[in-house]
Scaffold this motif. Structure first.
Motif, mmCIF file in Angstrom:
data_model
loop_
_atom_site.group_PDB
_atom_site.id
_atom_site.type_symbol
_atom_site.label_atom_id
_atom_site.label_comp_id
_atom_site.label_asym_id
_atom_site.label_seq_id
_atom_site.Cartn_x
_atom_site.Cartn_y
_atom_site.Cartn_z
ATOM 1 N N ALA A 5 0.827 -1.573 0.043
ATOM 2 C CA ALA A 5 0.312 -0.366 -0.506
ATOM 3 C C ALA A 5 1.213 1.463 0.356
ATOM 4 N N TYR A 6 2.013 1.250 0.802
ATOM 5 C CA TYR A 6 2.724 2.408 0.878
ATOM 6 C C TYR A 6 3.307 2.826 -0.130
ATOM 7 N N LEU A 7 3.813 1.815 -0.680
ATOM 8 C CA LEU A 7 5.117 1.850 -2.302
ATOM 9 C C LEU A 7 3.504 2.011 -2.867
ATOM 10 N N VAL A 8 2.479 1.529 -3.066
ATOM 11 C CA VAL A 8 1.686 1.832 -4.169
ATOM 12 C C VAL A 8 1.556 3.882 -4.322
ATOM 13 N N ASP A 9 1.377 4.275 -3.214
ATOM 14 C CA ASP A 9 0.916 5.323 -2.975
ATOM 15 C C ASP A 9 2.100 6.469 -3.330
ATOM 16 N N ARG A 10 3.321 5.809 -2.771
ATOM 17 C CA ARG A 10 4.411 6.055 -3.552
ATOM 18 C C ARG A 10 4.688 6.573 -4.753
ATOM 19 N N VAL A 11 4.472 5.713 -5.655
ATOM 20 C CA VAL A 11 5.010 5.044 -6.941
ATOM 21 C C VAL A 11 3.862 5.695 -7.696
ATOM 22 N N ARG A 12 2.799 6.283 -7.074
ATOM 23 C CA ARG A 12 1.684 7.100 -7.838
ATOM 24 C C ARG A 12 1.122 8.754 -7.890
ATOM 25 N N VAL A 13 2.085 8.611 -6.715
ATOM 26 C CA VAL A 13 2.396 10.369 -6.343
ATOM 27 C C VAL A 13 3.963 10.950 -6.968
ATOM 28 N N GLY A 14 4.719 9.685 -7.125
ATOM 29 C CA GLY A 14 5.749 10.425 -8.341
ATOM 30 C C GLY A 14 5.442 10.249 -9.545
ATOM 31 N N GLU A 15 3.929 9.868 -10.170
ATOM 32 C CA GLU A 15 3.546 9.665 -11.363
ATOM 33 C C GLU A 15 2.785 11.154 -11.765
ATOM 34 N N GLY A 16 2.913 11.477 -10.366
ATOM 35 C CA GLY A 16 1.699 12.935 -10.197
ATOM 36 C C GLY A 16 -0.212 12.887 -9.835
ATOM 37 N N ARG A 17 -0.173 11.262 -9.334
ATOM 38 C CA ARG A 17 -1.384 10.871 -9.501
ATOM 39 C C ARG A 17 -2.024 10.957 -8.133
ATOM 40 N N PRO A 18 -3.023 10.823 -7.429
ATOM 41 C CA PRO A 18 -3.841 10.799 -6.365
ATOM 42 C C PRO A 18 -3.197 9.831 -6.097
ATOM 43 N N GLN A 19 -2.653 9.113 -4.393
ATOM 44 C CA GLN A 19 -2.554 8.413 -4.097
ATOM 45 C C GLN A 19 -3.962 7.223 -3.730
ATOM 46 N N VAL A 20 -3.348 6.296 -3.543
ATOM 47 C CA VAL A 20 -4.845 5.416 -2.624
ATOM 48 C C VAL A 20 -4.974 4.940 -1.455
ATOM 49 N N TYR A 21 -3.910 4.663 -0.459
ATOM 50 C CA TYR A 21 -4.203 4.667 0.559
ATOM 51 C C TYR A 21 -3.917 6.294 1.334
ATOM 52 N N GLY A 22 -3.577 6.725 1.279
ATOM 53 C CA GLY A 22 -3.752 8.199 2.178
ATOM 54 C C GLY A 22 -2.156 8.433 3.082
ATOM 55 N N THR A 23 -1.578 7.450 2.808
ATOM 56 C CA THR A 23 -0.251 7.637 3.425
ATOM 57 C C THR A 23 1.399 8.235 3.100
ATOM 58 N N GLN A 24 1.264 9.297 2.240
ATOM 59 C CA GLN A 24 2.232 9.764 1.874
ATOM 60 C C GLN A 24 2.242 11.961 1.772
ATOM 61 N N TYR A 25 2.320 12.235 2.565
ATOM 62 C CA TYR A 25 2.419 13.869 3.023
ATOM 63 C C TYR A 25 3.462 14.217 2.497
ATOM 64 N N ARG A 26 3.318 15.589 3.171
ATOM 65 C CA ARG A 26 4.437 16.582 2.010
ATOM 66 C C ARG A 26 4.233 17.708 3.252
ATOM 67 N N SER A 27 4.711 19.074 2.738
ATOM 68 C CA SER A 27 5.055 20.196 2.871
ATOM 69 C C SER A 27 5.298 21.115 2.949
#
Length: 172
Positions: A110-132
């Motif tokens: 789940a965490y890697l799905v989100d990380r890759v999606r964010v890297g691709e400029g797509r919305p994340q699926v599981y809400g694990t990735q944050y930014r300042s």
């Protein structure tokens, strides 16, 4: 566990420890010194090169080969390979297969799905990735937020409100 698995396990755990040591040395307030960023980038690049070799030789280092803790360490190295999105995408495919075979955890996936999606400029699926954002911690955009907790539960993750509270207490 065969000798090669023990050696890989030990090296993965050593690399995870170094990864975390660098990240935990970041100042809580203020800018990150450039020298520390150089160390961070160097650790990530070295870990990525190592994990590429492991995967090319053994495939995804799953539970049977290296044990659960070191399989988690392999995920962490992939998670922090942001400088190489194509490699992260490859790891995502391999990790998805490993989860299907019981060789990795759905949480790590789940965490890697989100990380890759964010890297691709797509919305994340599981809400694990944050930014300042302007000094405040904010989640990266989330796909279909109304079903977020359902997806998180399917992946074995805690409810989003609990995760968000944890993130803000420790990183915000």
């Amino acid at each position: 566990m065969a000798v090669i698995g023990i050696q890989l396990r030990d090296e993965l755990l050593r690399r995870m420890e170094r990864d975390q040591k660098v990240r935990l040395s970041l100042p809580e307030d203020g800018p990150v010194p450039e020298a520390l960023m150089e160390v961070w980038r160097s650790v990530d690049a070295d870990n990525t090169a190592f994990l590429k070799q492991v995967i090319d030789t053994h495939g995804w280092p799953g539970h049977d080969l290296v044990g659960e803790e070191a399989a988690h360490a392999a995920w962490l190295l992939a998670q922090h390979a942001d400088h190489d999105l194509a490699f992260q995408q490859r790891c995502l495919m391999l990790l998805r297969d490993a989860v299907g075979r019981g060789q990795a955890t759905a949480q790590d996936l789940a965490y890697l799905v989100d990380r890759v999606r964010v890297g691709e400029g797509r919305p994340q699926v599981y809400g694990t990735q944050y930014r300042s954002c302007d000094g405040a911690l904010q989640p990266q955009p989330i796909e279909a937020p109304e079903r977020l907790d359902e997806r998180r539960a399917e992946a074995g993750l805690e409810p989003y409100a609990d995760y968000d509270r944890h993130m803000r207490q420790h990183y915000g």
